[in-house]
Scaffold this motif. Structure first.
Motif, mmCIF file in Angstrom:
data_model
loop_
_atom_site.group_PDB
_atom_site.id
_atom_site.type_symbol
_atom_site.label_atom_id
_atom_site.label_comp_id
_atom_site.label_asym_id
_atom_site.label_seq_id
_atom_site.Cartn_x
_atom_site.Cartn_y
_atom_site.Cartn_z
ATOM 1 N N MET A 1 0.827 -1.201 0.000
ATOM 2 C CA MET A 1 0.000 0.000 0.000
ATOM 3 C C MET A 1 0.865 1.257 0.000
ATOM 4 O O MET A 1 0.644 2.178 -0.782
ATOM 5 N N ASP A 2 1.829 1.271 0.909
ATOM 6 C CA ASP A 2 2.691 2.448 1.006
ATOM 7 C C ASP A 2 3.381 2.733 -0.320
ATOM 8 O O ASP A 2 3.542 3.889 -0.715
ATOM 9 N N SER A 3 3.772 1.667 -1.002
ATOM 10 C CA SER A 3 4.509 1.889 -2.247
ATOM 11 C C SER A 3 3.594 2.400 -3.362
ATOM 12 O O SER A 3 4.061 2.998 -4.324
ATOM 13 N N THR A 4 2.287 2.173 -3.230
ATOM 14 C CA THR A 4 1.387 2.698 -4.269
ATOM 15 C C THR A 4 1.022 4.150 -4.025
ATOM 16 O O THR A 4 0.586 4.844 -4.937
ATOM 17 N N ILE A 5 1.197 4.576 -2.769
ATOM 18 C CA ILE A 5 0.823 5.959 -2.460
ATOM 19 C C ILE A 5 1.870 6.936 -2.995
ATOM 20 O O ILE A 5 3.060 6.774 -2.761
ATOM 21 N N ASP A 6 1.386 7.922 -3.700
ATOM 22 C CA ASP A 6 2.261 8.931 -4.296
ATOM 23 C C ASP A 6 1.893 10.293 -3.696
ATOM 24 O O ASP A 6 0.784 10.784 -3.881
ATOM 25 N N PHE B 1 -5.673 12.803 -2.791
ATOM 26 C CA PHE B 1 -6.175 11.794 -1.854
ATOM 27 C C PHE B 1 -7.025 10.765 -2.581
ATOM 28 O O PHE B 1 -6.862 9.557 -2.401
ATOM 29 N N THR B 2 -7.902 11.239 -3.402
ATOM 30 C CA THR B 2 -8.818 10.325 -4.097
ATOM 31 C C THR B 2 -8.074 9.388 -5.040
ATOM 32 O O THR B 2 -8.331 8.180 -5.050
ATOM 33 N N GLU B 3 -7.151 9.954 -5.792
ATOM 34 C CA GLU B 3 -6.365 9.106 -6.692
ATOM 35 C C GLU B 3 -5.634 8.018 -5.912
ATOM 36 O O GLU B 3 -5.662 6.845 -6.278
ATOM 37 N N ASN B 4 -4.989 8.451 -4.839
ATOM 38 C CA ASN B 4 -4.294 7.473 -4.001
ATOM 39 C C ASN B 4 -5.264 6.449 -3.423
ATOM 40 O O ASN B 4 -4.968 5.251 -3.380
ATOM 41 N N GLY B 5 -6.410 6.943 -2.985
ATOM 42 C CA GLY B 5 -7.429 6.041 -2.456
ATOM 43 C C GLY B 5 -7.777 4.961 -3.461
ATOM 44 O O GLY B 5 -7.826 3.773 -3.120
ATOM 45 N N HIS B 6 -7.976 5.365 -4.689
ATOM 46 C CA HIS B 6 -8.331 4.400 -5.727
ATOM 47 C C HIS B 6 -7.232 3.355 -5.914
ATOM 48 O O HIS B 6 -7.498 2.158 -5.949
ATOM 49 N N SER B 7 -6.000 3.836 -6.026
ATOM 50 C CA SER B 7 -4.945 2.860 -6.313
ATOM 51 C C SER B 7 -4.699 1.922 -5.133
ATOM 52 O O SER B 7 -4.433 0.732 -5.330
ATOM 53 N N VAL B 8 -4.820 2.477 -3.925
ATOM 54 C CA VAL B 8 -4.656 1.606 -2.761
ATOM 55 C C VAL B 8 -5.765 0.557 -2.733
ATOM 56 O O VAL B 8 -5.527 -0.630 -2.478
ATOM 57 N N LEU B 9 -6.953 1.009 -3.023
ATOM 58 C CA LEU B 9 -8.090 0.084 -3.042
ATOM 59 C C LEU B 9 -7.852 -1.031 -4.055
ATOM 60 O O LEU B 9 -8.064 -2.218 -3.776
#
Lengths: 190, 190
Positions: free
Chosen positions: A65-70, A75-83
């Motif tokens: 998860m941490d590695s997908t967060i940019d 926030f929303t974009e990150n939320g989507h990719s983490v999901l």
DNA sequence: AAAATGACCAGAAAACCATTTCGGTCATCT
DNA sequence: AGATGACCGAAATGGTTTTCTGGTCATTTT
């Protein structure tokens, strides 16, 4: 090869296949190509092994998860990719599903505690991300732990509950869409 | 007085108090002041009675919900008031809680089916309201049944799951707030 | 000597069976 | 004709025996 690691992997395999209760130490020993007694030179008992297995799974997920967060993305974009990342995990790791099933069916106390720990961990992680979103001004002010609770439970509803009634699991894009259109959208500032 | 009705009320009382399994036909007969055999002139079996009891409860809830909906008000406003109405029900009708508990503890098949029926009913009702919202242009286009599923499950998460871990139930205003700030907000057009 | 092992033990779980309970029927009674 | 409760068989319950399994440790292996 590292005996400890070997045992851990054998346990993971067996837990995923037969559940916690359904796994015997004899079995783990056999899969790991180790005498039963050897296991107890590395772990104090069965529950300890479950803890380690789950812990390493959680760690793995957190890293992913941490590695997908940019930090540059919203926030929303990150939320989507983490999901999405989480949804990929669901396929690869049968363990969680097995544990959840076991908790419902057998009511194994050790498993219940474990799942509670995972839930707490997951929720507080999400909550911290929400707080960051709030402080950045991307997310409107809200009770972060409660929203995290909502997100976590919703995730489980789609991933676990859904396929217990419908035969086929829900598609990943579909789940992502729902989250986009509802909760994520609602959290966005203005 | 109407014997049938009397039996139905006795059953409702007993189900709420002792659960489905914990209720004996003898008991129902006694509460209803009726011979056991008499019950079987009105109902073919125990499960039939449960169905009727639940059906009338659902009907009651639907009426209550419909009466709170005001065609002149916005989708969100109506959503809030219906949600509040539902939350009031949780306090008054112990039956649902009892059934849910029973399903988790005893895994009574009849009860499981019943709860599934309630869920389906509830979700399709919500979905129809969402569709109305969409056609009125108040709700942005979305997969109504899935969003309804999300809403229903979220509701249960806060009402049922929450107090199984935390000692005190979550306050009604707090639940409403969360829904306002997330899902309802996300559903609103623009 | 240090590490690994599997026979062994005690307690937990499963299998078994005797007994009771309860949903549903029906001959009897009102 | 409608209501009833004694009665029946199936299912649940509880107690007992047997099996299984987590964990130990004396012996073996390296």
């Amino acid at each position: 090869m590292d005996r400890r690691q070997e045992i851990l992997e054998a346990a993971t395999k067996s837990f995923s296949l037969f559940g916690y209760k359904g796994t015997t130490m004899e079995q783990v020993a056999k899969i790991a190509n180790v005498g039963k007694g050897t296991i107890y030179t590395f772990f104090s008992n069965k529950e300890e092994i479950l803890k380690e297995v789950v812990l390493s799974l959680i760690k793995e997920m957190k890293v992913a998860m941490d590695s997908t967060i940019d930090a540059n993305k919203s926030f929303t974009e990150n939320g989507h990719s983490v999901l999405m990342k989480m949804l990929e995990f669901r396929e690869r790791h049968v363990l969680f599903a097995k544990l959840i099933e076991e908790e419902k069916e057998l009511r194994t106390p050790a498993v219940k505690q474990m799942l509670q720990d995972i839930e707490d961990e997951g929720i507080s992680y999400i909550a911290s991300r929400i707080d960051i979103g709030i402080s950045k001004g991307e997310v409107h002010d809200c009770n972060a732990p409660l929203v995290a609770y909502l997100l976590f439970k919703s995730y489980l509803a789609f991933v676990v509950d859904w396929q217990q009634i419908h035969d086929e699991p829900m598609g990943e894009e579909q789940i992502l869409d729902i989250f986009k259109q509802t909760i994520f959208r609602g959290l966005q500032k203005q």
